[in-house]
Scaffold this motif. Structure first.
Motif, PDB file in Angstrom:
ATOM      1  N   HIS A 107       0.828  -1.222   0.000  1.00 14.28           N
ATOM      2  CA  HIS A 107       0.000   0.000   0.000  1.00 14.28           C
ATOM      3  C   HIS A 107       0.853   1.259   0.000  1.00 14.28           C
ATOM      4  CE1 HIS A 107      -3.461  -2.556   0.589  1.00 14.28           C
ATOM      5  NE2 HIS A 107      -2.856  -3.113   1.632  1.00 14.28           N
ATOM      6  N   GLY A 108       2.002   1.182  -0.667  1.00 13.37           N
ATOM      7  CA  GLY A 108       2.873   2.346  -0.817  1.00 13.37           C
ATOM      8  C   GLY A 108       3.660   2.696   0.419  1.00 13.37           C
ATOM      9  N   THR A 109       3.795   1.773   1.360  1.00 12.29           N
ATOM     10  CA  THR A 109       4.491   2.097   2.601  1.00 12.29           C
ATOM     11  C   THR A 109       5.943   1.648   2.607  1.00 12.29           C
ATOM     12  OG1 THR A 109       3.733   0.049   3.621  1.00 12.29           O
ATOM     13  CG2 THR A 109       2.379   2.018   3.965  1.00 12.29           C
ATOM     14  N   TYR A 110       6.303   0.613   1.861  1.00 11.95           N
ATOM     15  CA  TYR A 110       7.663   0.072   1.909  1.00 11.95           C
ATOM     16  C   TYR A 110       8.647   0.962   1.165  1.00 11.95           C
ATOM     17  CZ  TYR A 110       6.296  -4.479   3.834  1.00 11.95           C
ATOM     18  OH  TYR A 110       5.844  -5.491   4.636  1.00 11.95           O
ATOM     19  N   GLY A 111       9.810   1.139   1.763  1.00  8.81           N
ATOM     20  CA  GLY A 111      10.909   1.841   1.127  1.00  8.81           C
ATOM     21  C   GLY A 111      11.913   0.837   0.586  1.00  8.81           C
ATOM     22  N   ALA A 112      13.080   1.323   0.174  1.00 13.23           N
ATOM     23  CA  ALA A 112      14.089   0.466  -0.452  1.00 13.23           C
ATOM     24  C   ALA A 112      14.554  -0.687   0.440  1.00 13.23           C
ATOM     25  CB  ALA A 112      15.276   1.303  -0.898  1.00 13.23           C
ATOM     26  N   PRO A 113      14.789  -0.493   1.754  1.00  8.40           N
ATOM     27  CA  PRO A 113      15.259  -1.632   2.553  1.00  8.40           C
ATOM     28  C   PRO A 113      14.255  -2.787   2.603  1.00  8.40           C
ATOM     29  CG  PRO A 113      15.725   0.418   3.700  1.00  8.40           C
ATOM     30  CD  PRO A 113      14.854   0.765   2.517  1.00  8.40           C
ATOM     31  N   ARG A 114      12.983  -2.474   2.789  1.00  6.13           N
ATOM     32  CA  ARG A 114      11.979  -3.538   2.866  1.00  6.13           C
ATOM     33  C   ARG A 114      11.720  -4.162   1.505  1.00  6.13           C
ATOM     34  NH1 ARG A 114       7.229  -1.533   6.953  1.00  6.13           N
ATOM     35  NH2 ARG A 114       8.351  -1.940   8.877  1.00  6.13           N
ATOM     36  N   ILE A 115      11.695  -3.353   0.458  1.00  2.07           N
ATOM     37  CA  ILE A 115      11.520  -3.900  -0.895  1.00  2.07           C
ATOM     38  C   ILE A 115      12.693  -4.819  -1.209  1.00  2.07           C
ATOM     39  CG2 ILE A 115      11.422  -3.339  -3.350  1.00  2.07           C
ATOM     40  CD1 ILE A 115       8.873  -2.494  -2.071  1.00  2.07           C
ATOM     41  N   HIS A 116      13.893  -4.397  -0.840  1.00  5.74           N
ATOM     42  CA  HIS A 116      15.085  -5.209  -1.068  1.00  5.74           C
ATOM     43  C   HIS A 116      14.954  -6.548  -0.338  1.00  5.74           C
ATOM     44  CE1 HIS A 116      19.274  -6.412   0.073  1.00  5.74           C
ATOM     45  NE2 HIS A 116      19.382  -6.341  -1.248  1.00  5.74           N
ATOM     46  N   ALA A 117      14.482  -6.521   0.905  1.00  5.74           N
ATOM     47  CA  ALA A 117      14.304  -7.755   1.678  1.00  5.74           C
ATOM     48  C   ALA A 117      13.253  -8.649   1.026  1.00  5.74           C
ATOM     49  CB  ALA A 117      13.911  -7.425   3.115  1.00  5.74           C
ATOM     50  N   ASP A 118      12.152  -8.059   0.544  1.00  8.21           N
ATOM     51  CA  ASP A 118      11.112  -8.845  -0.139  1.00  8.21           C
ATOM     52  C   ASP A 118      11.643  -9.495  -1.403  1.00  8.21           C
ATOM     53  OD1 ASP A 118       9.217  -8.378   1.745  1.00  8.21           O
ATOM     54  OD2 ASP A 118       7.954  -7.060   0.510  1.00  8.21           O
ATOM     55  N   LEU A 119      12.411  -8.760  -2.177  1.00  5.80           N
ATOM     56  CA  LEU A 119      12.967  -9.321  -3.412  1.00  5.80           C
ATOM     57  C   LEU A 119      13.877 -10.505  -3.104  1.00  5.80           C
ATOM     58  CD1 LEU A 119      13.801  -6.044  -5.366  1.00  5.80           C
ATOM     59  CD2 LEU A 119      12.049  -7.712  -5.955  1.00  5.80           C
ATOM     60  N   ARG A 120      14.629 -10.393  -2.026  1.00 11.03           N
ATOM     61  CA  ARG A 120      15.541 -11.464  -1.651  1.00 11.03           C
ATOM     62  C   ARG A 120      14.780 -12.666  -1.079  1.00 11.03           C
ATOM     63  NH1 ARG A 120      18.441  -8.819   1.812  1.00 11.03           N
ATOM     64  NH2 ARG A 120      17.438  -9.690   3.630  1.00 11.03           N
ATOM     65  N   GLU A 121      13.826 -12.411  -0.156  1.00 12.93           N
ATOM     66  CA  GLU A 121      13.137 -13.498   0.539  1.00 12.93           C
ATOM     67  C   GLU A 121      12.011 -14.118  -0.285  1.00 12.93           C
ATOM     68  OE1 GLU A 121      11.921 -11.747   4.209  1.00 12.93           O
ATOM     69  OE2 GLU A 121      13.991 -11.348   4.827  1.00 12.93           O
ATOM     70  N   ILE A 122      11.203 -13.312  -0.927  1.00 15.23           N
ATOM     71  CA  ILE A 122      10.029 -13.817  -1.650  1.00 15.23           C
ATOM     72  C   ILE A 122      10.392 -14.254  -3.066  1.00 15.23           C
ATOM     73  CG2 ILE A 122       7.756 -13.214  -2.544  1.00 15.23           C
ATOM     74  CD1 ILE A 122       7.497 -11.301  -0.117  1.00 15.23           C
ATOM     75  N   ASP A 123      11.111 -13.379  -3.783  1.00 15.17           N
ATOM     76  CA  ASP A 123      11.430 -13.672  -5.183  1.00 15.17           C
ATOM     77  C   ASP A 123      12.743 -14.425  -5.351  1.00 15.17           C
ATOM     78  OD1 ASP A 123       9.121 -12.363  -5.999  1.00 15.17           O
ATOM     79  OD2 ASP A 123      10.133 -10.423  -6.097  1.00 15.17           O
ATOM     80  N   GLY A 124      13.561 -14.480  -4.296  1.00 13.35           N
ATOM     81  CA  GLY A 124      14.838 -15.175  -4.383  1.00 13.35           C
ATOM     82  C   GLY A 124      15.857 -14.476  -5.259  1.00 13.35           C
ATOM     83  N   LEU A 125      15.735 -13.153  -5.391  1.00  9.34           N
ATOM     84  CA  LEU A 125      16.654 -12.388  -6.234  1.00  9.34           C
ATOM     85  C   LEU A 125      17.829 -11.879  -5.416  1.00  9.34           C
ATOM     86  CD1 LEU A 125      14.169 -10.235  -8.343  1.00  9.34           C
ATOM     87  CD2 LEU A 125      15.439 -12.240  -9.075  1.00  9.34           C
ATOM     88  N   SER A 126      18.997 -11.897  -6.017  1.00  6.43           N
ATOM     89  CA  SER A 126      20.186 -11.337  -5.403  1.00  6.43           C
ATOM     90  C   SER A 126      20.467 -10.011  -6.098  1.00  6.43           C
ATOM     91  CB  SER A 126      21.367 -12.291  -5.564  1.00  6.43           C
ATOM     92  OG  SER A 126      22.527 -11.703  -5.026  1.00  6.43           O
ATOM     93  N   VAL A 127      20.056  -8.921  -5.456  1.00  3.18           N
ATOM     94  CA  VAL A 127      20.192  -7.586  -6.044  1.00  3.18           C
ATOM     95  C   VAL A 127      20.606  -6.633  -4.937  1.00  3.18           C
ATOM     96  CG1 VAL A 127      17.730  -7.076  -5.730  1.00  3.18           C
ATOM     97  CG2 VAL A 127      18.999  -5.838  -7.450  1.00  3.18           C
TER      98      VAL A 127
END
Length: 156
Positions: free
Chosen positions: A60-80
């Motif tokens: 809902h537009g609340t996450y910033g870069a640190p949380r988005i980064h954590a989601d990409l790593r944990e949920i999507d399995g991306l290393s970025v």
């Protein structure tokens, strides 16, 4: 590259040859730039930006870069990298909600002033109408700035 983008944005209004000559680039260079396929990195950035946008919308537009980064790593399995995520979010105009630290006081208390006397002794009940009045003001932070809310409670 900036010159080519400028030419591309103004082709409806001006001649390409004239703009290329004035900006000091070749006409052929402009057309080569326009027809060039995006680089692998640019394509990856576009795909990653869409994933970032999806995570941002789900929060809902609340996450910033640190949380988005954590989601990409944990949920999507991306290393970025987090800085890459922050750069792509900035470029896409996505920002998170910041937690407020401390309490920003809009008025400064005068330490020398004496407090006003409590004439009703914190008893707000009235035996007859128009005997007790009460008022308060609140400051509410919004995206457009501060909103000032004043409440006056009249005769009971």
């Amino acid at each position: 590259m900036i010159c080519c983008r400028l030419i591309d944005e103004n082709t409806a209004h001006h001649d390409v040859s004239l703009m290329a000559r004035l900006l000091g680039v070749s006409r052929q260079g402009y057309y080569a730039w326009r027809d060039r396929v995006p680089s692998r990195r640019r394509r990856e950035d576009a795909e990653l930006t869409e994933k970032i946008r999806g995570h941002h919308e789900r929060s809902h537009g609340t996450y910033g870069a640190p949380r988005i980064h954590a989601d990409l790593r944990e949920i999507d399995g991306l290393s970025v990298g987090r800085k890459r995520v922050a750069r792509l979010m900035r470029k896409a105009g996505l920002t998170g909600v910041h937690r407020r630290t401390g309490r920003a006081s809009l008025t400064r208390q005068d330490r020398q002033a004496t407090a006003a006397p409590d004439l009703i002794g914190r008893d707000f009940t009235a035996s007859a109408p128009n005997l007790r009045w009460s008022a308060d003001i609140a400051y509410v932070p919004t995206d457009q700035g501060w909103l000032y809310l004043a409440v006056v409670l009249g005769p009971v």
